[in-house]
Design an enzyme around this catalytic site. Structure first.
Site, PDB file in Angstrom:
ATOM      1  CB  CYS A 156      -0.881  -0.002   1.234  1.00 52.08           C
ATOM      2  SG  CYS A 156      -1.781  -1.538   1.424  1.00 52.08           S
ATOM      3  NE  ARG A 203       4.571   1.697  -1.439  1.00 51.64           N
ATOM      4  CZ  ARG A 203       5.861   1.397  -1.331  1.00 51.64           C
ATOM      5  NH1 ARG A 203       6.744   2.060  -2.032  1.00 51.64           N
ATOM      6  NH2 ARG A 203       6.269   0.453  -0.538  1.00 51.64           N
ATOM      7  CD1 TRP A 211      -2.331  -4.633  -4.917  1.00 49.98           C
ATOM      8  CD2 TRP A 211      -1.857  -6.024  -3.229  1.00 49.98           C
ATOM      9  NE1 TRP A 211      -2.147  -5.887  -5.442  1.00 49.98           N
ATOM     10  CE2 TRP A 211      -1.853  -6.767  -4.438  1.00 49.98           C
ATOM     11  CE3 TRP A 211      -1.590  -6.695  -2.051  1.00 49.98           C
ATOM     12  CZ2 TRP A 211      -1.578  -8.124  -4.489  1.00 49.98           C
ATOM     13  CZ3 TRP A 211      -1.318  -8.053  -2.088  1.00 49.98           C
ATOM     14  CH2 TRP A 211      -1.318  -8.760  -3.303  1.00 49.98           C
ATOM     15  CG  ASN A 234       2.953  -1.242   2.937  1.00 49.41           C
ATOM     16  OD1 ASN A 234       2.394  -2.235   2.450  1.00 49.41           O
ATOM     17  ND2 ASN A 234       4.163  -0.865   2.566  1.00 49.41           N
ATOM     18  N   GLY A 235       1.440  -3.654   4.998  1.00 50.67           N
ATOM     19  CA  GLY A 235       2.036  -4.886   5.498  1.00 50.67           C
ATOM     20  C   GLY A 235       0.963  -5.880   5.894  1.00 50.67           C
ATOM     21  CD  GLU A 250      10.552  -8.909 -18.504  1.00 53.51           C
ATOM     22  OE1 GLU A 250      10.408  -9.739 -17.597  1.00 53.51           O
ATOM     23  OE2 GLU A 250      10.183  -7.728 -18.400  1.00 53.51           O
ATOM     24  CE  LYS A 281       6.902  -6.357 -18.098  1.00 53.46           C
ATOM     25  NZ  LYS A 281       8.142  -6.526 -17.384  1.00 53.46           N
ATOM     26  CD  GLU A 340       3.756  -6.917 -15.399  1.00 55.03           C
ATOM     27  OE1 GLU A 340       4.876  -6.669 -15.854  1.00 55.03           O
ATOM     28  OE2 GLU A 340       3.488  -6.836 -14.185  1.00 55.03           O
ATOM     29  CG  HIS A 392      10.436 -31.958 -24.302  1.00 51.21           C
ATOM     30  ND1 HIS A 392      10.776 -33.254 -24.568  1.00 51.21           N
ATOM     31  CD2 HIS A 392      11.505 -31.201 -24.688  1.00 51.21           C
ATOM     32  CE1 HIS A 392      12.009 -33.304 -25.059  1.00 51.21           C
ATOM     33  NE2 HIS A 392      12.461 -32.065 -25.155  1.00 51.21           N
ATOM     34  CE  LYS A 415       7.701  -0.248 -10.840  1.00 45.11           C
ATOM     35  NZ  LYS A 415       7.944  -1.009 -12.084  1.00 45.11           N
TER      36      LYS A 415
HETATM   37  C1  AGP Z   1       7.377  -6.792 -13.611  1.00 46.77           C
HETATM   38  O1  AGP Z   1       6.787  -6.217 -14.711  1.00 46.77           O
HETATM   39  C2  AGP Z   1       6.536  -6.995 -12.456  1.00 46.77           C
HETATM   40  N1  AGP Z   1       5.693  -5.926 -12.152  1.00 46.77           N
HETATM   41  C3  AGP Z   1       7.159  -7.737 -11.298  1.00 46.77           C
HETATM   42  O2  AGP Z   1       7.403  -9.025 -11.769  1.00 46.77           O
HETATM   43  C4  AGP Z   1       8.466  -7.200 -10.648  1.00 46.77           C
HETATM   44  O3  AGP Z   1       9.515  -7.300 -11.538  1.00 46.77           O
HETATM   45  C5  AGP Z   1       8.726  -7.992  -9.358  1.00 46.77           C
HETATM   46  O4  AGP Z   1       7.674  -7.800  -8.472  1.00 46.77           O
HETATM   47  C6  AGP Z   1      10.030  -7.639  -8.703  1.00 46.77           C
HETATM   48  O5  AGP Z   1      10.069  -6.309  -8.305  1.00 46.77           O
HETATM   49  P1  AGP Z   1      11.422  -5.608  -7.890  1.00 46.77           P
HETATM   50  O6  AGP Z   1      12.303  -5.597  -9.084  1.00 46.77           O
HETATM   51  O7  AGP Z   1      11.008  -4.246  -7.428  1.00 46.77           O
HETATM   52  O8  AGP Z   1      12.017  -6.428  -6.781  1.00 46.77           O
END
Ligand code: AGP
Length: 588
Positions: A2, A27, A74, A100-101, A465, A469, A472, A488, A583
């Site tokens: 959060c 966040r 969140w 937050n937590g 990767e 992308k 998400e 496989h 994020k």
């Molecule tokens: C990537 O697009 C994601 N939002 C997520 O996988 C991110 O890379 C992951 O949570 C790690 O975050 P960080 O690099 O801040 O540790």
């Protein structure tokens, strides 16, 4: 996960809280709320959704009071409802808390509080904190002591900010395993989960450590350590550039951040050579070497490992951060753990690093957020220098990680000659020109339910990767894998028109990969080639510039990022704030 911000000032705080709230919204963004104290009365407003969409948010800016707190949520415990949005007030509305937590022992605490007569209004774990502080405040009549006593009862992770209705001159806070930062302004003092929340008002910051409790007034900061003694810590100055978190002329932060990469890869390469050498020395001397990270950063870690083993003949285990605690057999004195993280606050990464250190390992990190927990708890840190990344999808931080990891591996290899970063920067700018082609692909494939991303060798993490992308941002199911794995199992899912993005630069694996592309095409797949060489097997072809093999993932990432972004926009998603995500993943 959060976003939290609190402020005590000599002027009304609502407008600056709202502004800060929007800045930390990345966040977590399923609900938001604000509380101020005005004329001796605690007022709380909250609502469900993004700040811009919350009806109550319009009223928030008109709230009076020179002390206040705000929160974007969140959800972890309790659904996304008005009642569960923060701030949470105690029974008698004398205390308000944002958090937050996760409070792991909230169930027994809640039961005990209910037995004492406390009435709960939400399903959150957070609400127990306001009731406990209320009790402790009744007992101690002192905000700081009440907060100290309350957090001693909590298990789990927390960054909290607390307000007391009858003490509008103070605000308290505490942290354990979640960030809390003091912003020291003129006539105003802040507590926030992120420097971005208050950077428009001050660049002077104090980072709190675990188990510290803090009290701020508009002029003073008092920090108490876990031993009960006062801690003296001078403010640090953070870069004002952080305040540049506007979208400029771009429709979204994500698009802006993708387009910043010709510059950010150059900024990432500017590192202190002594630190890079120290990093490299530690890797060479390590008795055992682990690379750990989550999500996109994990993919950058896989690339680093590949070069370390292939070129430097150094063995490294790459372990997803949340799993490192299951692999401690080879961690001990003389071990090195390399952690990669954009935020430097990812709970899984922090836990992994702390676990490794507990076993005697040294921690070396590659981080974007200076002053983050990871940067502060590592023995040596190299910063990505790519500026704040607001879009939830990691874009420019990924390519910056590849640049910094390459610098470290080059130092391990004893390479003296610096890379020609201007050429790479131009190549990235060239790669960005594929945007029009990507938009055509989006028009053709936007309704497909599945996408596959494949590659071989060093490029395999890039395929993973690309899939991450797309998932998400567009919510399309996507899988990334080495091309060798197709036969496989995954080939069974290929049917007429299935889009398969094939990352296949010229090099030792090129010909073998083309055979796999043929196999896909023979089964009806639409193969989308990303390469510096065209081939007739590709139904669509996106040309990437030829760069050195170690930097090829950087130019390959660009069309993949654009594909995810454009698909998200075409599907009317919000690419900056994808559903269910945040994020900075500060919970486990
Ligand atoms: C990537 O697009 C994601 N939002 C997520 O996988 C991110 O890379 C992951 O949570 C790690 O975050 P960080 O690099 O801040 O540790």
């Amino acid at each position: 996960m959060c976003g939290i911000i609190g402020c005590v000032a000599e002027e009304p705080v609502a407008a600056l809280l709202l502004d800060g709230l929007v800045r930390v919204e990345y966040r977590g963004y399923d609900s938001a709320g604000m509380a101020t104290i005005s004329r001796g009365k605690l007022g709380v407003k909250k609502g469900v959704g993004r700040v811009k969409d919350i009806e109550e948010a319009r009223k928030m800016s008109a709230m009076s009071g020179t002390v206040g707190m705000a929160h974007t949520r969140w959800a972890t415990h309790g659904g996304v409802t008005n009642a569960n949005a923060h701030p949470h007030a105690s029974c008698k509305e004398q205390v308000a808390v944002i958090h937050n937590g996760i409070i792991e022992n909230y169930i027994p605490l809640k039961k005990a509080l209910i037995a004492k007569g406390h009435r709960f209004k939400s399903e959150t774990d957070t609400e127990v904190i306001s009731h406990i502080v209320e009790d402790e405040y009744k007992r101690t009549k002192n905000p700081l002591r009440a907060t100290q006593a309350a957090v001693k009862k909590l298990k789990g992770q927390y960054a909290i900010v607390v307000m007391f209705q009858d003490r509008p001159d103070v605000m308290t806070g505490a942290r354990k395993d979640a960030p809390l930062i003091v912003g020291v302004g003129k006539g105003k003092m802040f507590l926030a989960s992120d420097v971005l929340a208050f950077i428009g008002h001050t660049d002077r910051t104090i980072f709190l450590d675990n188990y510290e409790v803090v009290q701020i007034t508009k002029e003073e900061v008092k920090i108490i350590g876990p031993d009960g003694r006062e801690v003296r810590r001078d403010p640090n100055q953070v870069a004002w550039e952080l305040s540049d978190v506007t979208k400029s002329d771009y429709a979204h932060y994500t698009l802006k951040e993708i387009n910043e990469q010709p510059k950010t890869i150059v900024a990432a390469s500017v590192q202190d050579p002594y630190k890079v050498a120290e990093f490299a020395r530690a890797i060479k001397r390590a008795k055992s070497l682990f690379i750990t990270a989550s999500g996109t950063s994990y993919h950058a870690g896989l690339l680093m490992k590949f070069r370390l083993s292939k070129e430097a003949r150094i063995r490294a285990d790459v372990v997803v951060a949340g799993e490192l605690k299951e692999h401690t057999e080879f961690l001990g004195k003389g071990s090195v753990v390399v952690a990669l993280s954009q935020s430097g606050e990812t709970a899984d990464v922090m836990e992994a690093v702390r676990e490794a250190k507990k076993h005697g390992a040294k921690a070396y990190s590659i981080v974007n957020a200076a002053g983050s927990s990871l940067a502060r708890e590592s023995d040596v840190t190299l910063l990505l220098n790519c500026g704040p990344e607001v879009g939830v999808a990691a874009t420019k931080s990924f390519t910056a990680q590849v640049v910094v990891a390459n610098l470290v591996v080059d130092a391990v290899l004893g390479k003296k000659k610096p890379d020609r970063l201007e050429e790479l920067s131009e190549a990235v700018a060239d790669a960005l020109k594929c945007d029009g082609q990507v938009q055509e692909l989006v028009r053709e494939y936007r309704d497909r339910p599945d996408f596959y991303f494949v590659a071989r060798g060093y490029e395999s993490p890039v395929a993973m990767e690309g899939a991450l992308k797309l998932k998400e941002l567009s919510y399309i199911h996507a899988e990334g894998m080495p091309a060798s794995e197709l036969k496989h199992g995954t080939l069974a899912l290929i049917e007429k028109g299935t889009p398969v993005v094939f990352i296949n630069p010229s090099g030792p694996n090129h010909a073998e990969s083309l055979s796999n592309a043929e196999e896909l095409s023979a089964r009806g797949a639409d193969v989308i080639g990303i390469s510096d060489v065209r081939d007739q097997v590709y139904k669509h072809y996106i040309q990437i510039p030829k760069v050195s093999p170690k930097s090829t993932p950087i130019v390959e990432a660009i069309p993949l990022q654009l594909l995810a972004y454009r698909m998200s926009v075409a599907k009317r998603n919000d690419p900056d704030y994808p559903r269910n995500l945040a994020k900075s993943v500060t919970v486990k």
